[in-house]
Design a protein around this motif. Structure first.
Motif, PDB file in Angstrom:
ATOM      1  N   GLY A 803       0.821  -1.219   0.000  1.00  0.00           N
ATOM      2  CA  GLY A 803       0.000   0.000   0.000  1.00  0.00           C
ATOM      3  C   GLY A 803       0.849   1.261   0.000  1.00  0.00           C
ATOM      4  N   LEU A 804       1.961   1.210   0.710  1.00  0.00           N
ATOM      5  CA  LEU A 804       2.876   2.358   0.738  1.00  0.00           C
ATOM      6  C   LEU A 804       3.443   2.649  -0.650  1.00  0.00           C
ATOM      7  CD1 LEU A 804       3.869   4.143   3.104  1.00  0.00           C
ATOM      8  CD2 LEU A 804       5.867   2.653   3.276  1.00  0.00           C
ATOM      9  N   TRP A 805       3.842   1.587  -1.345  1.00  0.00           N
ATOM     10  CA  TRP A 805       4.399   1.772  -2.692  1.00  0.00           C
ATOM     11  C   TRP A 805       3.322   2.228  -3.685  1.00  0.00           C
ATOM     12  CZ3 TRP A 805       9.485   1.630  -4.099  1.00  0.00           C
ATOM     13  CH2 TRP A 805      10.377   1.189  -3.126  1.00  0.00           C
ATOM     14  N   MET A 806       2.100   1.745  -3.486  1.00  0.00           N
ATOM     15  CA  MET A 806       0.995   2.199  -4.353  1.00  0.00           C
ATOM     16  C   MET A 806       0.745   3.692  -4.155  1.00  0.00           C
ATOM     17  SD  MET A 806      -0.310  -0.183  -6.225  1.00  0.00           S
ATOM     18  CE  MET A 806      -0.366  -1.969  -6.378  1.00  0.00           C
ATOM     19  N   ALA A 807       0.773   4.107  -2.890  1.00  0.00           N
ATOM     20  CA  ALA A 807       0.552   5.530  -2.616  1.00  0.00           C
ATOM     21  C   ALA A 807       1.649   6.379  -3.249  1.00  0.00           C
ATOM     22  CB  ALA A 807       0.507   5.753  -1.101  1.00  0.00           C
ATOM     23  N   TYR A 808       2.862   5.860  -3.221  1.00  0.00           N
ATOM     24  CA  TYR A 808       3.964   6.615  -3.838  1.00  0.00           C
ATOM     25  C   TYR A 808       3.771   6.721  -5.351  1.00  0.00           C
ATOM     26  CZ  TYR A 808       8.594   8.180  -5.129  1.00  0.00           C
ATOM     27  OH  TYR A 808       9.627   8.902  -5.651  1.00  0.00           O
TER      28      TYR A 808
END
Length: 827
Positions: A803-808
Motif C-alpha cells: 500500500g505504501l508503494w501504491m501511494a507513492y
C-alpha cells in the motif's frame, strides 16, 4: 538455564559457518562490520599508495615519473577511492559493528540487507580497482565535470567505469542508511527513549538521513550522464538544450552534504570517547544533538559554495556565502561542548585521546580555511588552486582520519578481547601528525603562490620546487606513521594479551558483554534507565549473562529480538531474524551483472539481468512470513508482545518508508533538473511541445487510484477475515493501466536524442513506468502469497507495505503528467 548453557544455545543459533566459507553466507552484523572495515582500510591503503605516487610526481619540476594520462588516472582514483570506497564505507562498517551493541540489541533491522550492501560495495570497488590495474581507470577528476567527461571529449570506457561503478557502490550506502535509520528508531533496548540514546547513535541517525537525501542527486546525475554517453540523450550538451552546469548542481547537491556525512560520524566518535577519557558525562548533550541536526540542515543549503566561479547571480553568491559561514555556529557548539567536557572532567592522555587532540588542531585549521573560502572574493582568488586541495584534506583528514584512528585504538580491545603490547601507537601518532601538517601547510602556501590543482608538472622558474619537495617529504613521513598503525593492529590481533572487561570504564552498553563479543551480543536484552547504564549498574553485564533481561530463554534455532516505540522506548513487537544464507552474495552478483552489461555495452544481457534481479528479489521476500498465526510472544520480565508478522508497521514497512524517502529525493532532483534546464539552459523553449493525451491522463490517474483503493480494500477484507482477492484484482488492474499510460507517454515524447526536453520527458516516463511495473510485481507477489496460505487476519504485514508503494506511485503520477503536459497548456 544457567549462563553457560544459555551461551552455548545462543552461540549455536547465531554463529556463522566456521572458516572462510562462512564469509559468503554470514549475515551477522559483527562479521559483516569487520568485513566492511577490512575492505575499507584496504582501499585506504590503495588510495594512500596513489597519493604517494602523486607526491613523487610533484616533488621535482619536469618530473618524468608519470605522464599526463597516468597522472590523470592517479589523482582521479585517489579522490574517488578516498571519498567513495574508504570514508563512507568506514562509517558503514563501524556503525554496522557497533550500533547493535551500543543500542542493546542483537543485530540490525535487516541482516540480509547488511550483507547485500557489503557485497555490492565489494564488487563495485573491485570493478573500479580492476580499471586501475588495466590502465583504463577514470581520468576526469573525482567530480567528473561534463563536457570533459561527455562522449565527445572522453570517448573511452574510463568515465563509464566511474559512473557505473560508483552507482553500484552507492547501493551499499543507501542500504546501510535505511538499515541504520530503522535500527536506531526501532531496534533499541527497552527503556532506551530517544533522550537516552548513546550520542553516537544520534550522529549515525542524522548521517543516515543525510545519505538518504544527499546521495540520490549524484545517482541521478550519474545515470543521466551515462545515458547521454551510451544513447545520446543530451542532458549536458548545450547545442541540444542541455547544460553542463546541471551536472555541477546535481553533483554538489550531493557533494557538500557528503563532507558532513563524512565528518558527523567522526564527530560522533569524538563525542563518545572524550567523556570516557575525561571520566565524566558529555556536556550539553541536548545542545550537541541540536547542533548535529542544524548542521545537517545547513549542509544542504550551501552546495553552490563550490560554484562561486561559475557566474551565478550576485544575490545567489551572497546567500550561499552567508550560509557557508553560518555552518561555523553548530560546529562551534560541538567544539565548545567537547572543551567543556574536558574542563569539567579529569582527562587522561591515553592513545585515543592523543588522536582526538590531533583532530582538534587539524580540524580547527580546516574550519578556519573553510570560512576563508566561503568569502566570495577570496574564493575567486584561490579557486582551483592547491590551497583548496589543502583545505579539503585538513577538513577530511583532520575531521575523519584522526577520529577514526582514535576509534581503532579505543574499540580494538572490544573487537579482539586483547590489549596493546608493543606500544608503537605513540610513535605512529607523532609521525602522522607531523607529516600531515608538513604536507598540507606547504600545500596551502604553494596554492597561495598560484599552483593549480591537478597539474602533472611545473617549471623550475615557477618558484614552487622547494615547497613541493617539503610537501612530498611530509607525505612520506605521514605514510610511514600510518604503516606503523597497520603494523600495530596486526601485532595486536596476533599477540595473546587478554584485556579486562570494560578497560576504559565506559558507561555504554557495548562494554556490557564478554570480550570479544559473542555472535548474539547479549545473552538477554537489558532494560535501560539512563544514558550510561554501566555506570548506573556495574553488575549489569553479569545479570544479562544470567538471563535476567528480555529474551533470556532462547528457543531452538530462532534468532529473535524485539523492537520498541520510537519516542518512549517501550517494547513494541517481537521479531524473528532470517538465518545465514548465500542469498545476499547471489543477489549482489546478479545486480552486478546488470551494471556490467551496461559497462561493456552488452545490452542483450541487460533485460536478462533485470529478470534475474526480480527473480532473486522475489525469492528473498518469499522466505519471510509464516503459514500459521504466531500469536503473542513471551519476551521475559512479564511482557508479552505481538509478532512482527501481525502488525501494520512491520520492519518491512519502516524500511520501505525510508527507501521511499531516498526515492522521492531522486524524483525531486529529476524535477529540479527539468526546471533548471527549462529556465537556465540555452535553446529553450524546445522547438515542439508534446500535446496532452486524454488517454494517458485518464488511464494514469485512474490506474493510480485503483491501485491505492484496491490494496486498501484487500487490507480491510483480510483484517476482517474476508477474501482480499477482489481488492488485489482491482489493484493489479490499476497498476497495469498505469504501466500502459507511462509507456504511451514515452512513445509520444519528441525525439529524446534531439533535445534535452524530449530526453527529460522520456526519463520521467521511464521513472513512472518502472514504479508501475514494480507495483504490478508486488501485487502479483501478494496474490501468490495469498494462494500459498501466507496471508490471514493475523498475518497481514505485507499489505501495508505494498500500500505504501501504491501511494507513492499515485503521488508521482500527478507531477509527471504536469511536467509533460502543462507547458503545452500554458503555451
Amino acid at each position: 538455564m544457567n549462563a553457560l548453557k544459555r551461551h552455548r544455545r545462543l552461540d549455536a543459533i547465531w554463529s556463522s559457518q566456521p572458516g572462510w566459507k562462512g564469509w559468503f553466507s554470514t549475515v551477522n552484523h559483527s562479521d559483516v562490520g569487520r568485513m566492511f572495515l577490512a575492505t575499507a582500510f584496504f582501499h585506504f591503503l590503495v588510495g594512500g599508495v596513489l597519493a604517494m605516487l602523486i607526491r613523487a610526481q610533484l616533488a621535482t619540476p619536469h618530473s618524468a615519473f608519470a605522464g599526463p594520462e597516468i597522472y590523470n588516472q592517479l589523482f582521479t582514483m585517489h579522490g574517488t577511492i578516498m571519498m567513495f570506497l574508504f570514508a563512507i564505507p568506514t562509517f558503514e562498517g563501524l556503525a554496522i559493528y557497533l550500533l547493535p551493541k551500543m543500542l542493546g540489541t542483537r543485530d540490525l533491522a535487516y541482516p540480509r540487507l547488511t550483507a547485500y550492501g557489503f557485497w555490492c560495495y565489494f564488487f563495485g570497488g573491485a570493478m573500479l580497482l580492476l580499471s586501475l590495474v588495466l590502465g583504463i581507470a577514470p581520468d576526469g577528476g573525482w567530480f567528473m565535470y561534463p563536457p570533459l567527461t561527455g562522449p565527445i571529449y572522453s570517448p573511452g570506457i574510463n568515465t563509464d567505469f566511474w559512473l557505473i561503478g560508483i552507482t553500484f557502490v552507492e547501493i551499499s550506502a543507501i542500504c546501510a542508511a535505511v538499515e541504520f535509520t530503522v535500527s536506531i528508531l526501532k531496534y533499541r533496548a527497552p527503556g532506551m527513549s530517544l533522550a537516552k540514546m548513546p550520542i553516537f547513535a544520534w550522529y549515525a541517525l542524522v548521517t543516515s538521513l543525510m545519505i538518504l537525501t544527499g546521495f540520490p542527486p549524484l545517482i541521478l546525475g550519474s545515470i543521466l550522464l551515462e545515458v547521454e554517453r551510451a544513447f545520446g540523450l543530451p542532458f549536458f550538451q548545450a547545442e541540444h538544450g542541455g547544460d553542463s552546469l546541471l551536472w555541477q548542481h546535481l553533483f554538489w547537491l550531493f557533494g557538500h552534504p557528503e563532507v558532513y556525512i563524512i565528518f558527523l560520524p567522526a564527530a560522533g566518535v569524538v563525542s563518545t570517547i572524550i567523556p570516557v577519557m575525561a571520566r565524566t558525562t558529555l556536556l550539553g548533550y541536548g545542545w550537541v544533538v541540536a547542533a548535529v541536526v542544524a548542521l545537517a540542515f545547513l549542509s544542504f543549503g550551501l552546495w553552490v559554495h563550490h560554484m562561486f566561479a561559475t557566474g551565478i547571480p550576485h544575490m545567489g553568491l551572497a546567500f550561499f556565502s552567508a550560509a557557508s559561514t553560518l555552518v561555523a555556529v553548530p560546529t562551534g557548539i560541538q567544539i565548545f561542548a567537547w572543551i567543556g567536557t574536558l574542563w569539567k572532567g579529569r582527562p587522561q592522555l591515553h592513545l585515543p585521546m592523543l588522536h582526538i587532540l590531533g583532530f582538534f588542531v587539524t580540524f580547527v585549521i580546516g574550519g578556519l580555511t573553510g570560512v576563508m573560502v566561503a568569502v566570495v572574493p577570496f574564493d575567486w582568488q584561490v579557486h582551483d588552486t592547491a590551497f583548496v586541495t589543502a583545505h579539503l584534506h585538513y577538513v577530511l583528514f583532520g575531521g575523519f582520519v584522526f577520529p577514526m584512528l582514535a576509534a581503532i585504538y579505543y574499540w580494538l580491545p572490544l573487537a579482539t578481547g586483547r590489549k596493546r603490547f608493543f606500544r608503537l601507537g605513540e610513535v605512529a601518532f607523532a609521525l602522522v601528525f607531523f607529516g600531515f601538517h608538513l604536507t598540507f601547510l606547504a600545500m596551502h602556501w604553494v596554492g597561495l603562490m598560484g599552483q593549480r590543482r591537478r597539474i602533472p608538472t611545473y617549471a623550475p622558474e615557477d618558484g614552487w620546487t622547494t615547497i613541493n619537495l617539503i610537501s612530498s617529504i611530509g607525505g612520506f613521513i605521514m605514510a610511514i606513521g600510518l604503516a606503523i598503525v597497520l603494523l600495530e593492529v596486526v601485532l595486536h590481533m596476533t599477540t595473546r594479551h587478554r584485556v579486562a572487561r570494560n578497560p576504559w570504564r565506559s558507561g555504554s552498553l557495548e562494554w556490557a558483554m564478554t570480550l570479544p563479543p559473542p555472535a548474539y551480543n547479549f545473552a538477554s536484552l537489558p532494560h535501560v534507565e539512563g544514558r550510561d547504564p554501566l555506570w548506573a549498574d556495574e553488575a549489569l553485564a553479569v545479570r544479562l549473562a544470567r538471563g535476567e533481561g528480555y529474551l533470556g530463554d532462547p528457543p531452538d534455532g530462532q534468532r529473535e529480538t524485539l523492537t520498541v516505540d520510537i519516542a518512549t522506548g517501550d517494547p513494541d513487537y517481537h521479531v524473528v531474524y532470517p538465518a545465514n544464507t548465500r542469498l545476499p552474495i547471489v543477489f549482489s552478483a546478479v545486480t552486478g551483472l546488470f551494471f556490467l552489461s551496461l559497462l561493456l555495452k552488452v545490452y542483450w544481457l541487460t533485460p536478462l539481468a533485470v529478470a534475474g534481479v526480480a527473480a532473486v528479489g522475489w525469492g528473498w521476500v518469499w522466505t519471510l512470513g509464516r503459514r500459521e498465526d504466531p500469536g503473542t510472544q513471551d519476551v521475559g520480565r512479564g511482557v508479552r508482545l505481538p509478532s512482527s508478522d501481525s502488525v501494520a508497521r512491520s520492519p518491512g514497512w519502516w524500511g520501505s518508508l525510508f527507501l521511499l524517502v531516498a526515492n522521492a529525493t531522486f524524483f525531486g532532483s529529476l524535477l529540479f533538473g527539468y526546471a533548471f534546464l527549462w529556465t537556465v539552459a540555452p535553446d529553450w523553449p524546445p522547438p515542439a511541445l508534446i500535446a496532452p493525451s486524454l488517454f494517458v491522463v485518464a488511464v494514469a490517474l485512474a490506474g493510480a487510484a485503483f491501485g491505492v483503493a484496491g490494496i486498501a480494500l484487500a487490507d480491510r477484507a483480510n483484517r476482517r477475515g474476508g477474501a482480499p482477492v477482489s481488492g488485489l484484482g482491482i489493484a493489479l488492474l490499476g497498476t497495469l493501466g498505469s504501466a500502459a499510460a507511462f509507456a504511451w507517454l514515452m512513445i509520444g515524447t519528441p525525439d529524446p536524442a534531439g533535445h534535452a526536453y524530449g530526453a527529460t520527458l522520456f526519463v520521467l516516463g521511464a521513472y513512472g513506468l518502472f514504479h508501475a511495473a514494480l507495483a504490478v510485481l508486488m501485487t502479483c507477489f501478494l496474490i501468490a502469497r495469498l494462494r500459498s496460505g501466507f496471508m490471514a487476519p493475523g498475518r497481514a504485514a505485507g499489505l501495508p507495505i505494498v500500500g505504501l508503494w501504491m501511494a507513492y506511485l499515485a503521488l508521482v503520477t500527478v507531477p509527471i503528467l504536469l511536467a509533460a503536459y502543462l507547458p503545452w497548456v500554458l503555451a
